[in-house]
Design an enzyme around this catalytic site. Structure first.
Site, PDB file in Angstrom:
ATOM      1  N   ASP A   1     -10.085  -2.909  32.109  1.00  0.00           N
ATOM      2  CA  ASP A   1      -9.814  -1.818  31.161  1.00  0.00           C
ATOM      3  C   ASP A   1      -8.433  -1.229  31.444  1.00  0.00           C
ATOM      4  O   ASP A   1      -8.335  -0.190  32.082  1.00  0.00           O
ATOM      5  CB  ASP A   1     -10.905  -0.758  31.285  1.00  0.00           C
ATOM      6  CG  ASP A   1     -10.831   0.315  30.221  1.00  0.00           C
ATOM      7  OD1 ASP A   1     -10.217   0.054  29.167  1.00  0.00           O
ATOM      8  OD2 ASP A   1     -11.372   1.406  30.440  1.00  0.00           O
TER       9      ASP A   1
ATOM     10  N   GLU B   1      -4.124   5.360  25.837  1.00  0.00           N
ATOM     11  CA  GLU B   1      -5.399   5.214  25.126  1.00  0.00           C
ATOM     12  C   GLU B   1      -6.497   6.024  25.793  1.00  0.00           C
ATOM     13  O   GLU B   1      -7.352   6.597  25.122  1.00  0.00           O
ATOM     14  CB  GLU B   1      -5.800   3.733  25.074  1.00  0.00           C
ATOM     15  CG  GLU B   1      -7.038   3.448  24.233  1.00  0.00           C
ATOM     16  CD  GLU B   1      -8.350   3.525  24.991  1.00  0.00           C
ATOM     17  OE1 GLU B   1      -9.414   3.492  24.347  1.00  0.00           O
ATOM     18  OE2 GLU B   1      -8.321   3.619  26.243  1.00  0.00           O
ATOM     19  N   GLU B   2      -6.485   6.076  27.128  1.00  0.00           N
ATOM     20  CA  GLU B   2      -7.618   6.642  27.842  1.00  0.00           C
ATOM     21  C   GLU B   2      -7.806   8.139  27.585  1.00  0.00           C
ATOM     22  O   GLU B   2      -8.935   8.613  27.492  1.00  0.00           O
ATOM     23  CB  GLU B   2      -7.482   6.395  29.353  1.00  0.00           C
ATOM     24  CG  GLU B   2      -7.601   4.939  29.765  1.00  0.00           C
ATOM     25  CD  GLU B   2      -8.999   4.363  29.572  1.00  0.00           C
ATOM     26  OE1 GLU B   2      -9.879   5.066  29.044  1.00  0.00           O
ATOM     27  OE2 GLU B   2      -9.202   3.198  29.939  1.00  0.00           O
TER      28      GLU B   2
ATOM     29  N   ASP C   1      -9.817  -4.976  24.145  1.00  0.00           N
ATOM     30  CA  ASP C   1     -10.114  -3.826  25.009  1.00  0.00           C
ATOM     31  C   ASP C   1     -11.620  -3.689  25.234  1.00  0.00           C
ATOM     32  O   ASP C   1     -12.193  -2.616  25.066  1.00  0.00           O
ATOM     33  CB  ASP C   1      -9.554  -2.539  24.389  1.00  0.00           C
ATOM     34  CG  ASP C   1      -9.765  -1.318  25.302  1.00  0.00           C
ATOM     35  OD1 ASP C   1      -9.960  -1.512  26.520  1.00  0.00           O
ATOM     36  OD2 ASP C   1      -9.754  -0.185  24.785  1.00  0.00           O
TER      37      ASP C   1
END
Length: 469
Positions: free
Chosen positions: A286, A320-321, A348
């Site tokens: 990830d 993104e996180e 992802d």
């Protein structure tokens, strides 16, 4: 009459009148696909690149020096690969720093450390920590029913994993719900199906007009321990200490490179993953491996001299996180040109044995693409029934391509046999030893074949009217 002539006559009669052999729509791309597969499986170049980045830079949280150093290296490597249009696209990202943290079971039987991770965006405790009784609940509904017991206590949501989408709400919204009930801090059972005393981090949100209280994740084992203590009529007391801090936003970048189309360079096939990760482990599944697979697919086209009619562009998105600001900056940069996008692909969901791709888009698009691509993927995809149907199936997308999909762009996601993904997801255990080189190289081959066909086929894939991620 000789047998060969008879067979030829039978064959001709089967085609007439009006019977015509249907051309194989994958045939024009078969030679290129064979070259791609041979090159991708010839070595471990993609895996080696994942291992280098993971080992050199480690975790890459938005706003960190490690992320920016990794991006510097990636952009230099893209230029060395000979890719075109290499650039860092600016995006202002949040900066959250974990600081020192701990959770300790104080009573009823002496002090014991509880492995934990603060959740991204949480506020800190006072320097001396917060020591309070714990109220364990198993749902938001139970918290509502027992709200009169929550005031002044630490609320723990001990909710077993069902699906990620169902269970993650306790991580994202748990602090707001607990604070509304008067809690002084909140804890959540780590969002995953199993774990060897491994906590899972991730993002969280506060509610508007509701006090902001510290929010952290315990291991599955720790949450169940506290629950058992409460179930036998005792009240566990926990001391929680967190030094978390949100600092000023920092400039980061999306890393972008491409192979420019030979006939329709303004039409785009876009693919990528998110290069940021949480600040524990190495962020391999990830989403470092997903990033490298998409990047290597584009590099492979360049190295093989396969320049399709449309431009193929890889984007490694930042943040993104805990913000999606890289994805939004990328979408904003497209403006009206979003209508020129043939498709967008995101990887992802971990990088395990490849199974195929998920597709969401306008009517008939999946069938149009699948007829041309699926025959070329033979031998690259896992066909075990437990992993789901191989090939291009309905339903795909991702968080970073979501802004484009909402404007109708067809979206795809790489599908792998990722049953263990949420065991490692957002944990210190998401490291390079969990990655299989053969899985990586087959994923590169499958991805490169798909994007080559999508960029080379004369047909445009139909856009939807209101697609979503």
């Amino acid at each position: 009459m000789r047998l060969a002539a008879l067979l030829a006559l039978v064959g001709l009669s089967a085609l007439a009148p009006g019977a015509h052999a249907q051309p194989d729509p994958s045939a024009p791309y078969a030679e290129a696909a064979a070259r791609i597969t041979e090159a991708a499986l010839a070595d471990s170049a993609a895996y080696d690149r994942v291992a280098h980045i993971a080992t050199t830079f480690g975790p890459r949280l938005s706003g960190s020096d490690a992320l920016e150093a990794a991006l510097d290296w990636i952009l230099d490597a893209m230029r060395a690969d000979g890719l075109e249009g290499v650039r860092g696209q600016p995006a202002l990202v949040p900066t959250w720093v974990r600081g020192e943290e701990s959770a300790t079971l104080v009573t009823p039987h002496g002090e014991f450390d509880l492995p934990m991770l603060g959740l991204g965006g949480s506020v800190a405790t006072p320097p001396e920590g917060i020591e309070a009784e714990v109220l364990v609940v198993t749902s938001f509904e139970e918290l509502t029913e027992r709200a009169d017991e929550a005031a002044g206590r630490i609320v723990l949501f001990d909710v077993p994993f069902t699906t990620y989408g169902q269970t993650v709400q306790y991580r994202t919204a748990g602090a707001a719900a607990a604070a509304e009930a008067g809690a002084v801090a909140s804890l959540v059972r780590s969002v995953g199906p199993s774990g060897l005393s491994t906590p899972h981090t991730g993002t969280m949100r506060y509610g508007e007009g509701i006090p902001e209280i510290p929010h952290a994740a315990l291991t599955i084992e720790g949450a169940e321990w506290l629950h058992r203590i409460q179930a036998r009529g005792e009240r566990p007391v926990v001391r929680l200490t967190m030094g978390a801090e949100t600092r000023a936003d920092r400039m980061s970048r999306n890393a972008i490179a491409q192979v420019t189309g030979r006939e329709s360079p303004d039409e785009l096939v876009i693919l990528g993953g998110h290069i940021d990760s949480w600040d524990v482990g190495q962020g391999v599944h990830d989403d470092l491996a997903g990033c490298v697979v998409t990047w290597e697919a584009v590099r492979l086209l360049h190295d093989l001299g396969l320049r399709p009619r449309r431009t193929v562009q890889v984007a490694l998105w930042t943040n993104e996180e805990n913000g999606l600001r890289g994805a939004q900056a990328f979408r904003d940069s497209l403006g009206d040109r979003v209508s020129h996008i043939q498709l967008a692909l995101e990887s992802d969901s971990g990088l395990f044995d490849p199974v195929g791709f998920g597709y969401s888009g306008g009517e008939g698009g999946r069938e149009l693409l699948a007829a041309r691509v699926e025959p070329l993927l033979e031998g690259l995809l896992k066909t075990d029934a437990d992993a789901g149907p191989a090939g291009i199936t309905e339903g795909g997308g991702g968080a970073d391509i979501g802004p484009m999909m909402r404007d109708g762009v067809p979206g795809l996601s790489l599908r792998t046999d990722n049953g263990d993904y949420f065991v490692y997801h957002h944990t210190p255990a998401d490291t390079i030893d969990k990655l299989d080189p053969a899985h990586v190289q087959r994923a590169v081959a499958a991805t490169a074949i798909l994007i080559y066909v999508a960029a080379e086929m004369p047909e445009r894939l139909p856009h939807g009217t209101s697609a979503s991620n």
